[in-house]
Design an enzyme around this catalytic site. Structure first.
Site, mmCIF file in Angstrom:
data_model
loop_
_atom_site.group_PDB
_atom_site.id
_atom_site.type_symbol
_atom_site.label_atom_id
_atom_site.label_comp_id
_atom_site.label_asym_id
_atom_site.label_seq_id
_atom_site.Cartn_x
_atom_site.Cartn_y
_atom_site.Cartn_z
ATOM 1 N N LYS A 124 0.832 -1.215 0.000
ATOM 2 C CA LYS A 124 0.000 0.000 0.000
ATOM 3 C C LYS A 124 0.861 1.257 0.000
ATOM 4 O O LYS A 124 0.606 2.204 -0.742
ATOM 5 C CB LYS A 124 -0.909 -0.003 1.243
ATOM 6 C CG LYS A 124 -1.534 1.353 1.555
ATOM 7 C CD LYS A 124 -2.358 1.331 2.819
ATOM 8 C CE LYS A 124 -1.654 1.703 4.092
ATOM 9 N NZ LYS A 124 -1.334 3.117 4.304
ATOM 10 N N ASN A 125 1.885 1.258 0.854
ATOM 11 C CA ASN A 125 2.653 2.496 1.027
ATOM 12 C C ASN A 125 3.652 2.755 -0.099
ATOM 13 O O ASN A 125 4.323 3.777 -0.103
ATOM 14 C CB ASN A 125 3.352 2.505 2.395
ATOM 15 C CG ASN A 125 2.334 2.657 3.517
ATOM 16 O OD1 ASN A 125 1.180 2.988 3.259
ATOM 17 N ND2 ASN A 125 2.748 2.396 4.735
ATOM 18 N N CYS A 174 -4.156 12.027 13.426
ATOM 19 C CA CYS A 174 -4.916 10.781 13.576
ATOM 20 C C CYS A 174 -4.604 10.169 14.933
ATOM 21 O O CYS A 174 -3.902 10.781 15.741
ATOM 22 C CB CYS A 174 -4.637 9.823 12.430
ATOM 23 S SG CYS A 174 -2.996 9.170 12.426
ATOM 24 N N ARG A 192 -8.755 -0.933 4.849
ATOM 25 C CA ARG A 192 -8.148 0.143 4.038
ATOM 26 C C ARG A 192 -6.754 -0.248 3.586
ATOM 27 O O ARG A 192 -6.265 0.230 2.577
ATOM 28 C CB ARG A 192 -8.064 1.438 4.851
ATOM 29 C CG ARG A 192 -9.328 2.256 4.804
ATOM 30 C CD ARG A 192 -9.193 3.526 5.589
ATOM 31 N NE ARG A 192 -8.448 4.539 4.848
ATOM 32 C CZ ARG A 192 -8.604 5.844 5.015
ATOM 33 N NH1 ARG A 192 -9.479 6.295 5.864
ATOM 34 N NH2 ARG A 192 -7.878 6.696 4.323
ATOM 35 N N ARG A 205 1.118 14.187 13.454
ATOM 36 C CA ARG A 205 1.550 14.030 12.066
ATOM 37 C C ARG A 205 1.522 15.339 11.260
ATOM 38 O O ARG A 205 0.804 15.441 10.252
ATOM 39 C CB ARG A 205 0.734 12.924 11.384
ATOM 40 C CG ARG A 205 0.791 11.612 12.140
ATOM 41 C CD ARG A 205 0.087 10.506 11.433
ATOM 42 N NE ARG A 205 0.830 9.999 10.295
ATOM 43 C CZ ARG A 205 0.383 9.056 9.469
ATOM 44 N NH1 ARG A 205 -0.812 8.529 9.669
ATOM 45 N NH2 ARG A 205 1.100 8.636 8.465
ATOM 46 N N ASP A 211 5.385 0.158 11.863
ATOM 47 C CA ASP A 211 4.173 -0.580 11.476
ATOM 48 C C ASP A 211 4.290 -2.083 11.765
ATOM 49 O O ASP A 211 3.333 -2.821 11.546
ATOM 50 C CB ASP A 211 3.880 -0.338 9.988
ATOM 51 C CG ASP A 211 3.636 1.125 9.711
ATOM 52 O OD1 ASP A 211 2.613 1.645 10.162
ATOM 53 O OD2 ASP A 211 4.490 1.761 9.068
HETATM 54 C C1 EPZ Z 1 4.457 6.779 6.315
HETATM 55 O O1 EPZ Z 1 3.797 7.851 6.984
HETATM 56 C C2 EPZ Z 1 3.470 5.635 6.257
HETATM 57 N N1 EPZ Z 1 2.264 6.087 5.587
HETATM 58 C C3 EPZ Z 1 3.137 5.166 7.667
HETATM 59 O O2 EPZ Z 1 2.286 4.044 7.590
HETATM 60 C C4 EPZ Z 1 4.427 4.756 8.364
HETATM 61 O O3 EPZ Z 1 4.133 4.423 9.698
HETATM 62 C C5 EPZ Z 1 5.428 5.923 8.342
HETATM 63 O O4 EPZ Z 1 5.638 6.356 6.984
HETATM 64 C C6 EPZ Z 1 6.772 5.544 8.934
HETATM 65 O O5 EPZ Z 1 7.307 4.449 8.246
HETATM 66 C C7 EPZ Z 1 2.219 6.062 4.270
HETATM 67 O O6 EPZ Z 1 3.166 5.698 3.595
HETATM 68 C C8 EPZ Z 1 0.946 6.507 3.647
HETATM 69 P P1 EPZ Z 1 6.736 10.117 8.359
HETATM 70 P P2 EPZ Z 1 4.412 9.303 6.948
HETATM 71 O O7 EPZ Z 1 6.602 11.385 7.619
HETATM 72 O O8 EPZ Z 1 5.067 9.508 5.655
HETATM 73 C C9 EPZ Z 1 7.057 13.408 11.878
HETATM 74 C C10 EPZ Z 1 0.223 2.913 7.776
HETATM 75 O O9 EPZ Z 1 -0.516 2.435 8.654
HETATM 76 N N2 EPZ Z 1 6.914 14.445 10.826
HETATM 77 O O10 EPZ Z 1 7.948 9.301 8.165
HETATM 78 O O11 EPZ Z 1 3.350 10.246 7.357
HETATM 79 C C11 EPZ Z 1 5.734 12.641 12.068
HETATM 80 O O12 EPZ Z 1 4.857 13.336 12.914
HETATM 81 C C12 EPZ Z 1 0.920 4.229 8.027
HETATM 82 O O13 EPZ Z 1 0.374 2.365 6.671
HETATM 83 C C13 EPZ Z 1 6.955 15.786 11.180
HETATM 84 O O14 EPZ Z 1 7.127 16.137 12.356
HETATM 85 O O15 EPZ Z 1 5.476 9.184 8.111
HETATM 86 C C14 EPZ Z 1 6.223 11.343 12.646
HETATM 87 O O16 EPZ Z 1 6.416 11.490 14.031
HETATM 88 C C15 EPZ Z 1 0.743 4.714 9.423
HETATM 89 N N3 EPZ Z 1 6.793 16.716 10.189
HETATM 90 C C16 EPZ Z 1 7.572 11.139 11.972
HETATM 91 O O17 EPZ Z 1 7.967 12.433 11.469
HETATM 92 C C17 EPZ Z 1 6.620 16.372 8.882
HETATM 93 O O18 EPZ Z 1 6.495 17.271 8.025
HETATM 94 C C18 EPZ Z 1 7.599 10.140 10.841
HETATM 95 O O19 EPZ Z 1 6.578 10.451 9.906
HETATM 96 C C19 EPZ Z 1 6.598 14.999 8.530
HETATM 97 C C20 EPZ Z 1 6.738 14.052 9.533
#
Ligand code: EPZ
Length: 448
Positions: A36-37, A131, A427, A136, A319
């Site tokens: 999915k991702n 969420c 989903r 996020r 995850d």
């Molecule tokens: C992706 O989310 C995945 N989602 C998540 O999977 C996964 O858990 C995550 O990467 C980590 O591997 C999708 O690919 C759609 P991040 P993403 O930006 O890209 C902080 C699932 O169930 N951050 O790496 O949103 C954020 O708050 C989902 O499939 C900021 O502070 O993750 C978090 O603490 C859940 N500012 C951390 O970084 C920003 O601008 C990592 O988030 C961006 C992120």
């Protein structure tokens, strides 16, 4: 006109309630679905060209339908070529903005900014919202695009962006965010000049996106220190690409095999995407072997506790944390799971405790190093003591990954559990009920 968020539309309601009777060792083979991702971002990458793009191994999940709906709104012609192959073709971007009904739905609209800016120079995209696992924010995404010259106006539920042409920049990410890395990649591939993203994320799903973009004509290099360099090109061409298997789904079924003391082969599973997870399974007492078509998982000895810290790739992914935590309820001793990616990803353990698990949450960093959440009021470390017999319960799924955690808890529990909130699970997991039934789970569904 009243705007109805997609989240309130019928597809956002449970289609089924699950009923699972636990205590049955799961045995047999399943085939891993496409990730999915990875696929959801690859569908967005198709917007970067006016030529057709064909993706294979596309999972038939709600999340993919949502992205295809968004693309169709922008002018993409979507054609299914087979059960898991889809062609997306956007000869012309008709709409530069996505409607507000996609606000708060998922994180895909914000990744469309770069492609839409390249095609039309402006866009308004709905914001993802927070969420149940944490706030996020998207500050890294926006700051990076600003550095590339985008003019961004933030509104409560959307962002409006405008630029004549994005220009290369040196962007140093404060944290290796998956989404921000993808967003900047999608913006940089057709930007003027060279973009350097340092402290980038290099998850296998990102590498798979890079492979697709490279086939489209992009010039991207990944350095050993997680620096990604993109030399912008004027145009990209159409592509045919097969998405990697879903390493979260694979890890989920591996945990199910070991937790139930069964044996499951996951066809399409690749060792190289699971190195850290496989080590962890071995520490606990699980094992794996390569088969002709994938990997097979089983319990090799009585399970014992371990300590795990989630982290960015190649670390233990966040995850994988939920199926692992449930598995650790069956291991002898006290395990520690330190969640360093999301500040609030243990809320689901309350229902595990109600089933008989011993899970104690703390705001302390009980890992090798203090994480970003050190000294803050986030319950981001779990101490799990086991083994504990779990008993069946009525469970309400709060989010996608906790969803499989609950399925797993029900599979090891005595008696029957009823699970609602299955829309979250569906989903992201393709045909979860059919796959579980194929390995012998006593699972039935009731339409709602
Ligand atoms: C992706 O989310 C995945 N989602 C998540 O999977 C996964 O858990 C995550 O990467 C980590 O591997 C999708 O690919 C759609 P991040 P993403 O930006 O890209 C902080 C699932 O169930 N951050 O790496 O949103 C954020 O708050 C989902 O499939 C900021 O502070 O993750 C978090 O603490 C859940 N500012 C951390 O970084 C920003 O601008 C990592 O988030 C961006 C992120």
């Amino acid at each position: 006109m009243t705007i109805v968020s997609v989240l309130e539309q019928p597809m956002a309601k449970d289609r089924h309630t699950y009923s699972i009777t636990g205590g049955v060792p799961l045995e047999g083979s399943i085939t891993a679905s496409g990730a999915k991702n990875a696929v959801t971002k690859q569908l967005v990458a198709g917007l970067l060209t006016d030529q057709p793009c064909v993706l294979h191994k596309v999972p038939r999940i709600v999340e993919v339908d949502l992205v295809l709906g968004m693309l169709a709104e922008l002018g993409t012609e979507v054609t299914w070529l087979g059960e898991h192959s889809v062609r997306v073709h956007t000869p012309e971007v008709r709409e530069t903005s996505l409607s507000a009904m996609y606000s708060g739905v998922n994180r895909i609209p914000i990744l469309m900014m770069g492609p839409l800016l390249h095609r039309r120079g402006e866009t308004i995209v709905p914001l993802p919202g927070g969420c149940t696992i944490g706030k996020r924010p998207i500050d890294f995404h926006l700051e990076g695009l600003r550095q590339m010259g985008a003019d961004i106006a933030e509104h409560p539920t959307s962002v409006k962006v405008h630029v004549d042409r994005l220009a290369g920049a040196h962007i140093d990410l404060p944290f290796p965010s998956v989404g921000a890395t993808e967003n900047l990649l999608l913006a940089a591939v057709r930007a003027f000049g060279t973009t350097v993203i340092s402290n980038a994320a290099v998850e296998p799903e990102i590498v798979d996106l890079i492979l697709m973009l490279q086939k489209m004509g992009a010039l991207i290099t990944i350095d050993t220190d997680r620096t990604i360099t993109v030399e912008g090109v004027r145009e990209l061409r159409g592509v045919e690409h097969t998405t990697i298997a879903d390493r979260i789904e694979i890890a989920s079924f591996a945990a199910a095999a070991i937790a139930t003391d069964g044996r499951i082969e996951v066809r399409g599973a690749r060792q190289e995407h699971l190195v850290t997870y496989l080590n962890t399974l071995r520490h606990i007492g699980g094992d794996f072997a390569e088969t002709r078509d994938g990997l097979e998982f089983w319990r090799a000895r009585p399970l014992t506790a371990t300590d795990v810290e989630t982290g960015v790739h190649p670390g233990f992914m966040t995850d994988w944390q939920q199926p692992l935590t449930v598995l650790l309820t069956q291991a002898t001793g006290t395990s520690v799971v330190h969640e360093t990616i999301y500040e609030d990803r243990f809320g689901y353990t309350e229902q595990l405790s109600a089933m008989g698990a011993s899970v104690e949450l703390t705001t302390r960093c009980l890992g090798a190093v203090a994480c970003r959440f050190h000294g803050r009021d986030f319950q981001h470390t779990a101490k799990i003591s086991g083994p504990r017999r779990l008993h069946g319960a009525d469970l309400v799924i709060p989010d996608l990954r906790a969803g499989f955690g609950y399925v797993l808890a029900a599979l090891v529990a005595d008696g029957t559990s009823t699970i609602t909130g299955t829309r979250y699970l569906e989903r992201g997991y393709e045909q979860p009920v059919a796959k579980l039934a194929a390995v012998g789970a006593h699972i039935t569904t009731q339409s709602v």
